[in-house]
Write an enzyme that holds these catalytic residues in place. Sequence first.
Site, short mmCIF file in Angstrom:
data_model
loop_
_atom_site.label_atom_id
_atom_site.label_comp_id
_atom_site.label_asym_id
_atom_site.label_seq_id
_atom_site.Cartn_x
_atom_site.Cartn_y
_atom_site.Cartn_z
N HIS A 168 2.62 -9.60 3.95
CA HIS A 168 2.81 -8.52 2.97
C HIS A 168 3.76 -7.49 3.58
O HIS A 168 3.37 -6.39 3.93
CB HIS A 168 1.45 -7.90 2.65
CG HIS A 168 1.42 -7.11 1.37
ND1 HIS A 168 2.52 -6.91 0.56
CD2 HIS A 168 0.39 -6.44 0.76
CE1 HIS A 168 2.17 -6.17 -0.48
NE2 HIS A 168 0.89 -5.87 -0.38
N ASP A 179 -8.88 -4.24 5.58
CA ASP A 179 -8.45 -4.84 4.31
C ASP A 179 -9.70 -5.49 3.72
O ASP A 179 -10.72 -5.65 4.41
CB ASP A 179 -7.33 -5.85 4.59
CG ASP A 179 -6.69 -6.45 3.33
OD1 ASP A 179 -6.97 -5.97 2.23
OD2 ASP A 179 -5.90 -7.40 3.48
N GLN A 195 4.02 -3.83 2.23
CA GLN A 195 2.86 -3.00 2.58
C GLN A 195 3.02 -2.42 3.98
O GLN A 195 2.77 -1.24 4.23
CB GLN A 195 1.58 -3.84 2.53
CG GLN A 195 0.33 -3.07 2.91
CD GLN A 195 0.05 -1.95 1.92
OE1 GLN A 195 0.04 -2.19 0.71
NE2 GLN A 195 -0.14 -0.73 2.40
N CYS A 242 -4.80 -0.95 2.88
CA CYS A 242 -3.71 -1.17 1.91
C CYS A 242 -4.19 -0.94 0.48
O CYS A 242 -3.38 -0.71 -0.41
CB CYS A 242 -3.13 -2.57 2.08
SG CYS A 242 -4.34 -3.88 1.79
N ARG A 285 4.17 3.41 -0.67
CA ARG A 285 4.68 2.15 -1.23
C ARG A 285 5.88 2.43 -2.13
O ARG A 285 6.82 1.63 -2.20
CB ARG A 285 3.58 1.43 -2.04
CG ARG A 285 2.41 0.89 -1.22
CD ARG A 285 2.85 -0.20 -0.26
NE ARG A 285 3.57 -1.26 -0.96
CZ ARG A 285 2.99 -2.31 -1.55
NH1 ARG A 285 1.68 -2.47 -1.47
NH2 ARG A 285 3.70 -3.24 -2.19
N ARG A 312 4.99 -12.07 -6.06
CA ARG A 312 3.63 -12.07 -5.48
C ARG A 312 3.03 -13.42 -5.80
O ARG A 312 2.83 -13.75 -6.98
CB ARG A 312 2.80 -10.93 -6.09
CG ARG A 312 1.32 -11.09 -5.81
CD ARG A 312 0.53 -9.84 -6.07
NE ARG A 312 0.80 -8.85 -5.06
CZ ARG A 312 0.02 -7.80 -4.80
NH1 ARG A 312 -1.09 -7.61 -5.50
NH2 ARG A 312 0.34 -6.94 -3.87
N1 NVA Z 1 -5.47 -9.24 1.66
C1 NVA Z 1 -5.44 -8.74 0.31
C2 NVA Z 1 -4.36 -7.72 0.15
C3 NVA Z 1 -4.24 -7.12 -1.21
C4 NVA Z 1 -3.14 -6.13 -1.32
C5 NVA Z 1 -5.25 -9.90 -0.65
O1 NVA Z 1 -4.47 -10.81 -0.33
O2 NVA Z 1 -5.88 -9.92 -1.71
N1 CP Z 2 -1.79 -2.85 -1.49
C1 CP Z 2 -1.41 -3.61 -2.52
O1 CP Z 2 -0.54 -4.50 -2.43
O2 CP Z 2 -2.07 -3.29 -3.67
P1 CP Z 2 -1.98 -4.07 -5.07
O3 CP Z 2 -2.68 -5.38 -4.90
O4 CP Z 2 -2.66 -3.17 -6.04
O5 CP Z 2 -0.53 -4.28 -5.40
#
Ligand code: NVA
Ligand code: CP
Length: 306
Positions: free
Chosen positions: A132, A223, A135, A263, A291, A105
């Site tokens: 992602h 989101d 997801q 998500c 997930r 990540r």
């Molecule tokens: N768009 C959000 C998704 C988190 C799972 C982010 O990048 O923070």
């Molecule tokens: N949806 C998702 O990726 O959640 P987290 O940021 O908690 O991993």
Amino acid sequence: MNLISISDLSKKQILWLLDSADRFKEMRGRDPEGSEPSLPLRRKNVAMIFEKPSTRTRVSMEVATTELGGHALYLSADELQLGRGETVADTARVLSRYVHGITARVYSHNTVTQLAEHASVPVINALSDWEHPLQVLADLQTVRQRFGTLEGLQLAWVGDGNNVCNSLILAAAIIGMEIAVASPKGYEPAEQILEQARSLGGQPKVVEEPPEAAKGADVVVTDTWVSMGDEDQAAERLRVFGRYQISSWLMKQANEKAIAMHCLPAHRGQEITDEVMDGPQSAVFDEAENRLHTSKAVFAWMIAGR
Ligand code: NVA
Ligand code: CP
């Protein structure tokens, strides 16, 4: 094989993974301890690099690995030598000598593509600023379980046209679903993603107003307005995203049987109301559960070759 973009998978591979995820879900329903009898990840280690926080991705991937008989190593980027300047390429080379798969990540999508380029084990994108894919596999499993099919369904995206939206646009093109994206000016999905979706046979629509996207939709998705890494723009984003909210009113513009998805993490009262999140049309907690099952399907296939 790596999973950096959802477009690394063909339609056939996505549907195969969803079937596999459905089997893992059914098995866990029968045995809450969840152990998959054949333990495909037995004696396998998975390195999980995190530059940003996570609840669902971290926990679902760790539990998936354990329940498939493997071992997950949570590696905060700050605590790796990466945080002190060791290169991404060297990190990929070294981790590949120890583990059987790497998930990452990252802030910059370039980091996960570099990891994939230099690792000799599969690399899986666990969220970048661009995509992602894990997801979206869970999202597709959720939608298919609700509607029995994916092809021909109409998706409405309401909000920021960034990572999760990008993967959903590409997935819609690959699978054959319609998608309309409503984003404030300046926050629309990148032309590069729209172009890629068109080259995959999709016809993504970009509109400005949420009801235009929601009209006739089977699935309404949103989101956060302020993604991880965008915190310095929070004040401006809170100002421009105000009406990009899934509310009961917006759900009424969609089909009667439409579901609402997110998500998570949600900022209740911003991009989604409590009433929708906790209401009968919400699929968000099934989406979060899925997930786990989709991670199992991806890991068993990509890391264990099953
Ligand atoms: N768009 C959000 C998704 C988190 C799972 C982010 O990048 O923070
Ligand atoms: N949806 C998702 O990726 O959640 P987290 O940021 O908690 O991993």
